[in-house]
Design a protein around this motif. Structure first.
Motif, short mmCIF file in Angstrom:
data_model
loop_
_atom_site.label_atom_id
_atom_site.label_comp_id
_atom_site.label_asym_id
_atom_site.label_seq_id
_atom_site.Cartn_x
_atom_site.Cartn_y
_atom_site.Cartn_z
N ILE A 125 0.84 -1.20 0.00
CA ILE A 125 0.00 0.00 0.00
C ILE A 125 0.87 1.25 0.00
N SER A 126 0.66 2.12 -0.97
CA SER A 126 1.37 3.40 -1.02
C SER A 126 0.60 4.44 -0.22
N ILE A 127 1.33 5.23 0.56
CA ILE A 127 0.76 6.37 1.27
C ILE A 127 1.32 7.64 0.64
N PRO A 128 0.51 8.41 -0.06
CA PRO A 128 1.02 9.66 -0.65
C PRO A 128 1.68 10.52 0.41
N ARG A 129 2.83 11.06 0.10
CA ARG A 129 3.59 11.78 1.12
C ARG A 129 2.95 13.09 1.53
N ASP A 130 2.03 13.60 0.70
CA ASP A 130 1.33 14.85 1.05
C ASP A 130 0.01 14.60 1.77
N THR A 303 -1.83 -1.16 -4.16
CA THR A 303 -2.83 -0.10 -4.17
C THR A 303 -2.30 1.14 -3.47
N THR A 304 -3.02 2.23 -3.64
CA THR A 304 -2.77 3.46 -2.91
C THR A 304 -3.91 3.65 -1.91
N VAL A 305 -3.61 4.25 -0.77
CA VAL A 305 -4.68 4.57 0.18
C VAL A 305 -5.76 5.36 -0.57
N PRO A 306 -7.03 4.96 -0.48
CA PRO A 306 -8.09 5.69 -1.17
C PRO A 306 -8.11 7.16 -0.75
N VAL A 307 -8.15 8.05 -1.75
CA VAL A 307 -8.16 9.48 -1.48
C VAL A 307 -9.40 10.12 -2.09
N THR A 308 -9.67 11.35 -1.72
CA THR A 308 -10.88 12.01 -2.20
C THR A 308 -10.72 12.65 -3.56
N ASP A 309 -9.47 13.03 -3.92
CA ASP A 309 -9.24 13.64 -5.23
C ASP A 309 -7.77 13.47 -5.62
N SER A 310 -7.42 13.98 -6.81
CA SER A 310 -6.07 13.77 -7.34
C SER A 310 -4.98 14.51 -6.58
N SER A 311 -5.36 15.44 -5.71
CA SER A 311 -4.33 16.12 -4.93
C SER A 311 -3.69 15.17 -3.92
N ALA A 312 -4.41 14.09 -3.60
CA ALA A 312 -3.93 13.05 -2.68
C ALA A 312 -3.64 13.61 -1.29
N ASN A 313 -4.30 14.70 -0.93
CA ASN A 313 -4.10 15.28 0.40
C ASN A 313 -4.99 14.64 1.46
N ARG A 314 -6.20 14.28 1.06
CA ARG A 314 -7.16 13.75 2.03
C ARG A 314 -7.60 12.34 1.66
N GLU A 318 -13.93 6.38 4.80
CA GLU A 318 -14.67 5.12 4.85
C GLU A 318 -13.91 4.01 4.12
N LYS A 319 -13.47 4.30 2.91
CA LYS A 319 -12.77 3.28 2.13
C LYS A 319 -11.41 2.95 2.74
N ALA A 320 -10.72 3.97 3.22
CA ALA A 320 -9.42 3.72 3.84
C ALA A 320 -9.56 2.84 5.07
N SER A 321 -10.60 3.11 5.87
CA SER A 321 -10.83 2.31 7.07
C SER A 321 -11.12 0.85 6.71
N PRO A 332 -9.44 -10.87 2.23
CA PRO A 332 -9.29 -10.39 0.86
C PRO A 332 -9.77 -8.94 0.75
N ILE A 333 -9.11 -8.17 -0.10
CA ILE A 333 -9.45 -6.76 -0.28
C ILE A 333 -10.42 -6.61 -1.45
N ARG A 334 -11.52 -5.95 -1.22
CA ARG A 334 -12.50 -5.74 -2.28
C ARG A 334 -11.91 -4.91 -3.41
N GLN A 335 -12.36 -5.19 -4.61
CA GLN A 335 -11.83 -4.51 -5.77
C GLN A 335 -12.07 -3.00 -5.73
N ASP A 336 -13.20 -2.58 -5.17
CA ASP A 336 -13.50 -1.14 -5.13
C ASP A 336 -12.63 -0.37 -4.16
N LEU A 337 -11.84 -1.09 -3.34
CA LEU A 337 -10.94 -0.44 -2.41
C LEU A 337 -9.53 -0.31 -2.98
#
Length: 340
Positions: A125-130, A303-314, A318-321, A332-337
């Motif tokens: 899992i990647s965590i965007p640095r911002d 995967t990348t931690v689910p974010v709200t938009d392309s800025s990857a700040n937030r 719900e999906k991240a949890s 198993p991880i659901r495909q939508d996550l």
């Protein structure tokens, strides 16, 4: 017994002319020695290399416990950090790698690698640095600041509290070590769909399949100011996972493992530039590498931690949890996550 008979008897007992049993026995001994060498050399070399790697790794103390620290879950969690530290790089090397100048250390890469206890695929899992998350003692700020302010300990605590996952192991490598490992395996082949030109550094990677050396590999995994990376950091972390998969595959390939010079170079470059926890050793590192070897063949969920938009700040809370809950329980991880 007459003289002729004595001569005949002596001749019958005398070895035939040219018969030399000693050389044949000598040949068998040589063959045995060669076979022993073929069996013992890998064992001796492997044992020596194991000791060499284990004694060369940089160590930090185990992560301290704190109030509210997540309990250990299923499987094992690694915090993997690629730092932008220039420590150990002479000016010429830093210039050739196009890393510029910066004081202290920050994180170019933050990942969680989960190795399950069951037959569920491993996860990277990647965590965007911002990402903006609560950093203990600093309020809500970018996760990258945790490493810059408090090093691995504060970053690990920040990641634990943000994800609910307990970090069991830690691995950190800097710019020079990363480039050195790539060069040690003879470069890594990557296929680029289009030209990648970084408007910030001026570096360019041509389109098509090519073998990236350490310098070009570093350019590839750091690039985010390019037409080829329209999502900026989200595209960069996806490229990082892609490259790590190719690197692990190359490092564990038959051509690398049977070449003692390449194996030694890889181990030496990796160990001298690697930072791990005091309790961890070479066996833990090999276990991680073995689990991650299936990235290129889709044997690892990336995967990348689910974010709200392309800025990857937030993060999408719900999906991240749900993602971290599935990881922590070896489910198993659901495909939508899953976010590429």
């Amino acid at each position: 017994m007459n003289t002729q008979q004595m001569r005949n008897d002596w001749g019958a007992q005398r070895p035939a002319y040219g018969h030399r049993p000693a050389p044949r026995r000598r040949g068998r001994r040589v063959l045995v020695l060669v076979l022993l060498a073929l069996v013992l050399f890998p064992l001796v070399f492997g044992g020596w290399l194991w000791f060499r790697v284990d004694s060369s790794i940089n160590r930090i103390g185990a992560f301290p416990d704190y109030s509210g620290r997540p309990a250990a879950g299923s499987g094992a969690n690694w915090l993997i950090v690629g730092s932008d530290s220039r420590e150990g790089l002479d000016p010429d090397t830093a210039e050739s790698l196009h890393v510029g100048e910066a004081d202290g250390g920050r994180t170019d890469t933050i990942m969680i690698a989960h190795v399950p206890d069951n037959d569920t695929p491993p996860t990277l899992i990647s965590i965007p640095r911002d990402s903006e998350v609560p950093v203990p003692g600093q309020g809500r700020t970018k996760i990258n600041a945790a490493f810059a302010i408090g090093g691995p300990e504060l970053l690990a605590q920040t990641v634990e509290q943000a994800t609910g996952l307990r970090i069991d192991h830690y691995a950190e490598v800097g710019f020079g070590g990363f480039a050195g490992m790539v060069d040690a395996v003879g470069g890594v082949e990557m296929c680029l769909d289009q030209e990648m030109h970084d408007t910030k550094t001026g570096q360019t990677l041509q389109a098509g399949c090519q073998t990236l050396d350490g310098e070009k590999a570093l350019t590839f995994v750091r690039m985010r100011y390019s037409d080829a990376t329209p999502r900026s950091d989200l595209d960069r972390v996806a490229n990082q996972r892609k490259f790590i998969g190719a690197l692990v595959e190359q490092a564990s390939s038959f051509s690398t493992l049977i070449n003692p010079f390449r194996t030694y170079s890889l181990a030496d470059e990796g160990a001298s530039s690697l930072t791990m926890l005091e309790p961890d050793g070479t066996g833990d590192l090999l276990s991680l590498a073995w689990a991650m070897r299936g990235i290129s063949s889709d044997g690892v969920v990336t995967t990348t931690v689910p974010v709200t938009d392309s800025s990857a700040n937030r993060w999408d809370k719900e999906k991240a949890s749900e993602l971290f809950e599935a990881v922590g329980s070896d489910q198993p991880i659901r495909q939508d996550l899953i976010t590429e």
